[in-house]
Design a protein around this motif. Structure first.
Motif, PDB file in Angstrom:
ATOM      1  N   PRO A   1       0.813  -1.227   0.000  1.00  0.00           N
ATOM      2  CA  PRO A   1       0.000   0.000   0.000  1.00  0.00           C
ATOM      3  C   PRO A   1       0.841   1.270   0.000  1.00  0.00           C
ATOM      4  N   VAL A   2       1.986   1.240   0.677  1.00  0.00           N
ATOM      5  CA  VAL A   2       2.873   2.410   0.712  1.00  0.00           C
ATOM      6  C   VAL A   2       3.482   2.645  -0.665  1.00  0.00           C
ATOM      7  N   MET A   3       3.970   1.582  -1.294  1.00  0.00           N
ATOM      8  CA  MET A   3       4.618   1.725  -2.600  1.00  0.00           C
ATOM      9  C   MET A   3       3.624   2.139  -3.685  1.00  0.00           C
ATOM     10  N   MET A   4       2.346   1.855  -3.480  1.00  0.00           N
ATOM     11  CA  MET A   4       1.337   2.202  -4.479  1.00  0.00           C
ATOM     12  C   MET A   4       0.905   3.660  -4.403  1.00  0.00           C
ATOM     13  N   LYS A   5       1.492   4.427  -3.500  1.00  0.00           N
ATOM     14  CA  LYS A   5       1.199   5.862  -3.446  1.00  0.00           C
ATOM     15  C   LYS A   5       2.000   6.644  -4.488  1.00  0.00           C
TER      16      LYS A   5
ATOM     17  N   GLU B   1       9.879  10.064 -14.072  1.00  0.00           N
ATOM     18  CA  GLU B   1       9.716   8.616 -13.976  1.00  0.00           C
ATOM     19  C   GLU B   1       8.912   8.196 -12.751  1.00  0.00           C
ATOM     20  N   GLU B   2       8.914   9.015 -11.703  1.00  0.00           N
ATOM     21  CA  GLU B   2       8.176   8.675 -10.482  1.00  0.00           C
ATOM     22  C   GLU B   2       7.777   9.954  -9.760  1.00  0.00           C
ATOM     23  N   VAL B   3       6.529   9.970  -9.264  1.00  0.00           N
ATOM     24  CA  VAL B   3       5.991  11.117  -8.537  1.00  0.00           C
ATOM     25  C   VAL B   3       5.224  10.605  -7.330  1.00  0.00           C
ATOM     26  N   PHE B   4       5.492  11.184  -6.165  1.00  0.00           N
ATOM     27  CA  PHE B   4       4.686  10.833  -5.000  1.00  0.00           C
ATOM     28  C   PHE B   4       4.785  11.904  -3.933  1.00  0.00           C
ATOM     29  N   LEU B   5       3.784  11.912  -3.067  1.00  0.00           N
ATOM     30  CA  LEU B   5       3.722  12.867  -1.969  1.00  0.00           C
ATOM     31  C   LEU B   5       4.342  12.241  -0.732  1.00  0.00           C
ATOM     32  N   HIS B   6       5.271  12.971  -0.103  1.00  0.00           N
ATOM     33  CA  HIS B   6       5.936  12.479   1.105  1.00  0.00           C
ATOM     34  C   HIS B   6       5.183  12.985   2.327  1.00  0.00           C
ATOM     35  N   CYS B   7       5.110  12.162   3.360  1.00  0.00           N
ATOM     36  CA  CYS B   7       4.410  12.546   4.587  1.00  0.00           C
ATOM     37  C   CYS B   7       5.084  13.747   5.245  1.00  0.00           C
TER      38      CYS B   7
ATOM     39  N   ASP C   1      -5.925   9.364  -4.726  1.00  0.00           N
ATOM     40  CA  ASP C   1      -5.930   9.393  -6.190  1.00  0.00           C
ATOM     41  C   ASP C   1      -4.696   8.717  -6.772  1.00  0.00           C
ATOM     42  N   HIS C   2      -3.540   8.888  -6.105  1.00  0.00           N
ATOM     43  CA  HIS C   2      -2.324   8.250  -6.613  1.00  0.00           C
ATOM     44  C   HIS C   2      -2.395   6.727  -6.489  1.00  0.00           C
ATOM     45  N   VAL C   3      -2.963   6.244  -5.403  1.00  0.00           N
ATOM     46  CA  VAL C   3      -3.133   4.795  -5.269  1.00  0.00           C
ATOM     47  C   VAL C   3      -4.005   4.267  -6.404  1.00  0.00           C
ATOM     48  N   LYS C   4      -5.060   4.985  -6.713  1.00  0.00           N
ATOM     49  CA  LYS C   4      -5.969   4.534  -7.769  1.00  0.00           C
ATOM     50  C   LYS C   4      -5.342   4.651  -9.154  1.00  0.00           C
ATOM     51  N   LEU C   5      -4.394   5.589  -9.323  1.00  0.00           N
ATOM     52  CA  LEU C   5      -3.708   5.746 -10.610  1.00  0.00           C
ATOM     53  C   LEU C   5      -2.525   4.794 -10.766  1.00  0.00           C
ATOM     54  N   ASN C   6      -2.041   4.265  -9.647  1.00  0.00           N
ATOM     55  CA  ASN C   6      -0.895   3.373  -9.686  1.00  0.00           C
ATOM     56  C   ASN C   6      -1.239   2.123 -10.521  1.00  0.00           C
ATOM     57  N   GLU C   7      -0.293   1.700 -11.361  1.00  0.00           N
ATOM     58  CA  GLU C   7      -0.574   0.621 -12.310  1.00  0.00           C
ATOM     59  C   GLU C   7       0.054  -0.713 -11.920  1.00  0.00           C
ATOM     60  N   THR C   8       0.407  -0.874 -10.653  1.00  0.00           N
ATOM     61  CA  THR C   8       0.919  -2.163 -10.194  1.00  0.00           C
ATOM     62  C   THR C   8      -0.115  -3.254 -10.479  1.00  0.00           C
ATOM     63  N   THR C   9       0.348  -4.383 -11.012  1.00  0.00           N
ATOM     64  CA  THR C   9      -0.564  -5.472 -11.351  1.00  0.00           C
ATOM     65  C   THR C   9      -0.672  -6.473 -10.208  1.00  0.00           C
TER      66      THR C   9
ATOM     67  N   GLY D   1      -5.023  -4.755  -6.942  1.00  0.00           N
ATOM     68  CA  GLY D   1      -6.397  -4.435  -7.328  1.00  0.00           C
ATOM     69  C   GLY D   1      -7.282  -4.191  -6.125  1.00  0.00           C
ATOM     70  N   ILE D   2      -7.105  -4.983  -5.086  1.00  0.00           N
ATOM     71  CA  ILE D   2      -7.888  -4.818  -3.862  1.00  0.00           C
ATOM     72  C   ILE D   2      -7.549  -3.484  -3.191  1.00  0.00           C
ATOM     73  N   ILE D   3      -6.267  -3.153  -3.148  1.00  0.00           N
ATOM     74  CA  ILE D   3      -5.833  -1.897  -2.518  1.00  0.00           C
ATOM     75  C   ILE D   3      -6.406  -0.699  -3.277  1.00  0.00           C
ATOM     76  N   ARG D   4      -6.369  -0.744  -4.605  1.00  0.00           N
ATOM     77  CA  ARG D   4      -6.924   0.349  -5.396  1.00  0.00           C
ATOM     78  C   ARG D   4      -8.422   0.527  -5.111  1.00  0.00           C
ATOM     79  N   LYS D   5      -9.129  -0.572  -5.070  1.00  0.00           N
ATOM     80  CA  LYS D   5     -10.573  -0.512  -4.867  1.00  0.00           C
ATOM     81  C   LYS D   5     -10.914  -0.011  -3.473  1.00  0.00           C
ATOM     82  N   ALA D   6     -10.096  -0.367  -2.478  1.00  0.00           N
ATOM     83  CA  ALA D   6     -10.381  -0.011  -1.090  1.00  0.00           C
ATOM     84  C   ALA D   6      -9.932   1.402  -0.727  1.00  0.00           C
TER      85      ALA D   6
END
Length: 336
Positions: A20-24, A115-121, A299-307, A312-317
């Motif tokens: 879940p962290v990497m999918m941000k 190549e990579e974009v994410f928000l840091h805590c 939104d970033h989790v939902k845009l993440n394209e990890t297969t 898929g469960i993480i994106r949906k949740a």
């Protein structure tokens, strides 16, 4: 000294990278990144110079200094010695806001291929009180040379915030914020400094990179001071109990420490920092004018394209309200 030398040992000490962290993170500039870049007056850029050495410096000077040309192309003022085709990382600062934007990519003509974009805590900013009231610093000392001289030592004692830039074995770059009360970087010898591993976004990018490529460049800042201190050298990760206990804060002992053998020190005035006026509270951004961090992460989790099924469960949740509640609780309970 209990040096950590491989990934298995590292993850045993600091924890593994959770999906879940990497999918941000996403692989392009979305509308949130564009909005944040448009308000940011400065960032720390980690890059490789023409001689192959790691470097880090503050770039910018005015809001919107970094211009998204496409979702994968960011134009910004690069240092003259930045080597084309090499990995670079941008830690984007928004004065008055706790979170920071991280953009990783490759140096091209006048900017980065993203190549990579994410928000840091926001924990590093909170611990450092980076945007608190800052007194003007009446000190113009500079330093440029090997080891850590008296001016750099004095600066480090006052610095609550640094950005550690590193690269992995393939050359992919990263810029990670670290914050504490003043003295976040502690000299423990004529050319050695130490930083604690405090809770953050749980990616441990810096530590993983160092296991593959130990060269780092660090930029330290002191609120109210328009100088920056750049330290370049080689780093190791240690779980030595005595070292960890010496870096305790609020009765919390860090799980690991970063040791850096400094090869070169540069304490110099920063035109970008001065022009950006980061310490002028009158120019700080109202957080209400920016996208909510929890919305960006969702939104970033939902845009993440990890297969995979788990992804898929993480994106949906992913849920903005749930993430916001969890982050606020984490900031309260796990700051150290």
């Amino acid at each position: 000294m209990e040096l950590i030398c491989d990934v298995a040992e590292l993850e045993h000490v600091v924890g593994s990278r959770m999906l879940p962290v990497m999918m941000k993170s996403i692989d392009r500039l979305d509308q949130h990144a564009v909005a944040l870049l448009g308000r940011s007056p400065a960032a720390v850029l980690g890059y490789v110079d023409a001689g192959g050495a790691p470097r880090a410096r503050v770039v910018g000077g005015a809001p919107g200094f970094a211009v998204p040309e496409t979702s994968s192309r960011l134009r910004l003022p690069l240092p003259r010695d930045a080597a084309a085709g090499t990995g670079a990382a941008l830690l984007v600062l928004l004065p008055g806001w706790r979170e920071t934007l991280r953009v990783n990519g490759t140096v091209g003509d006048g900017g980065l291929t993203v190549e990579e974009v994410f928000l840091h805590c926001g924990k590093a900013v909170i611990r450092s009180d980076l945007w608190g009231e800052a007194a003007a610093v009446d000190n113009e000392s500079t330093e440029d040379g090997p080891g850590i001289g008296p001016a750099a030592t004095e600066f480090l004692a006052a610095a609550p915030f640094v950005v550690v830039t590193s690269r992995d074995g393939a050359g992919h770059a990263d810029a990670s914020p670290k914050g504490d009360p003043p003295g976040v970087v502690r000299p423990i010898g004529p050319s050695t400094v130490m930083l604690a591993d405090r809770p953050g976004n749980r990616r441990t990018d810096t530590f993983h990179n160092i296991l593959e490529r130990p060269e780092v460049a660090i930029v330290a800042m002191v609120p109210g001071d328009d100088r920056t201190l750049e330290l370049t050298g080689t780093a190791t990760v240690s779980a030595d109990r005595e070292l960890r206990e010496s870096m305790s804060e609020r009765n919390r002992v860090p799980k690991a420490v970063l040791l850096v053998e400094v090869a070169h020190t540069r304490l110099t005035p920063s035109a970008a920092l001065s022009e950006a006026a980061l310490w002028d509270t009158g120019r700080h951004i109202d957080p209400g004018e920016l996208p909510r961090p929890a919305t960006i992460w969702t939104d970033h989790v939902k845009l993440n394209e990890t297969t995979g099924v788990a992804a898929g469960i993480i994106r949906k949740a992913a849920n903005e309200r749930m993430i916001r509640t969890g982050v606020n609780l984490d900031y309260q309970q796990n700051l150290y």
